[in-house]
Design an enzyme around this catalytic site. Sequence first.
Site, PDB file in Angstrom:
ATOM      1  N   CYS A 115       1.032  -1.194   0.065  1.00  0.00           N
ATOM      2  CA  CYS A 115      -0.196  -0.567  -0.371  1.00  0.00           C
ATOM      3  C   CYS A 115       0.791   1.504  -0.063  1.00  0.00           C
ATOM      4  O   CYS A 115       1.788   1.743   0.559  1.00  0.00           O
ATOM      5  CB  CYS A 115      -1.355   0.271   1.368  1.00  0.00           C
ATOM      6  SG  CYS A 115      -1.721   1.193   1.852  1.00  0.00           S
ATOM      7  N   CYS A 118       0.935   3.420   3.346  1.00  0.00           N
ATOM      8  CA  CYS A 118       1.342   3.014   4.648  1.00  0.00           C
ATOM      9  C   CYS A 118       2.023   1.780   5.124  1.00  0.00           C
ATOM     10  O   CYS A 118       2.470   1.314   5.419  1.00  0.00           O
ATOM     11  CB  CYS A 118       0.166   1.986   5.867  1.00  0.00           C
ATOM     12  SG  CYS A 118      -0.521   0.521   4.908  1.00  0.00           S
ATOM     13  N   CYS A 164      -6.670  -1.013   2.156  1.00  0.00           N
ATOM     14  CA  CYS A 164      -6.133  -1.713   2.644  1.00  0.00           C
ATOM     15  C   CYS A 164      -6.609  -1.644   3.671  1.00  0.00           C
ATOM     16  O   CYS A 164      -7.420  -1.151   4.502  1.00  0.00           O
ATOM     17  CB  CYS A 164      -5.103  -0.233   2.863  1.00  0.00           C
ATOM     18  SG  CYS A 164      -3.914  -0.795   4.104  1.00  0.00           S
ATOM     19  N   CYS A 167      -5.141   1.555   6.911  1.00  0.00           N
ATOM     20  CA  CYS A 167      -4.943   2.390   6.699  1.00  0.00           C
ATOM     21  C   CYS A 167      -6.256   3.019   5.734  1.00  0.00           C
ATOM     22  O   CYS A 167      -6.627   4.315   5.129  1.00  0.00           O
ATOM     23  CB  CYS A 167      -3.632   3.319   5.634  1.00  0.00           C
ATOM     24  SG  CYS A 167      -3.776   2.653   4.444  1.00  0.00           S
ATOM     25  N   CYS A 187      -8.395  -6.106 -10.168  1.00  0.00           N
ATOM     26  CA  CYS A 187      -8.485  -5.545 -10.849  1.00  0.00           C
ATOM     27  C   CYS A 187      -7.836  -3.568  -9.779  1.00  0.00           C
ATOM     28  O   CYS A 187      -8.655  -3.505  -9.037  1.00  0.00           O
ATOM     29  CB  CYS A 187      -9.100  -5.286 -11.038  1.00  0.00           C
ATOM     30  SG  CYS A 187      -8.269  -3.621 -12.732  1.00  0.00           S
TER      31      CYS A 187
END
Length: 199
Positions: A115, A118, A164, A167, A187
Amino acid sequence: MEMRLDRRSFILTTVTALTAALAACGRERPVSVNRRTVSPPSAPGAPGPNTVTIIDFADNGGRIGPVDVAKVVKTDAEWREQLSDLCYTVTRKEGTERPFTGPLNKEHRKGIFRCICCDTAVFSSEAKFESGTGWPSFWQPIAPENVTETTDVSFGMTRTAVSCARCDAHLGHVFPDGPPPTGQRYCMNSAAMTFSRMA
């Protein structure tokens, strides 16, 4: 004597107030996205309202195991300062990059996709495949604990959005038209991830 006592009370009250203010600032300090500080080892347990249990991974792809980590919460201004305009639009405003424009679409080296907000590991190159859609596609996340899936009814469609878990950054969507073994196509947006190449 009376005046000295009032002065002591004033000083004591002021020190107490300053200590409380500094403690509050310390709690709200933004979390660093440095790999060494984002996921400190901890014994997994029942996460509290401000924590989440994720599966941590080393940059070499090794599974470290479950860790309880603090949820990453920042102000809109802090996210804008941390992210490029495109990354901010995609991750914090649930935008979508144009197909075939993201650098990670053609990334086929062995590694981990994290991510961008984070640094949580979200996908592995081992599950990446060429979907022909113009976006990085995977048949499963690196660990189901590291992402969340919610119903997205924007634009007159019903889709499953992927974010995520740490976060709440919007990563992309998942569709039921992927390859075996899961039949899923995650995707994702290149703008929502970074890539850590395995040695």
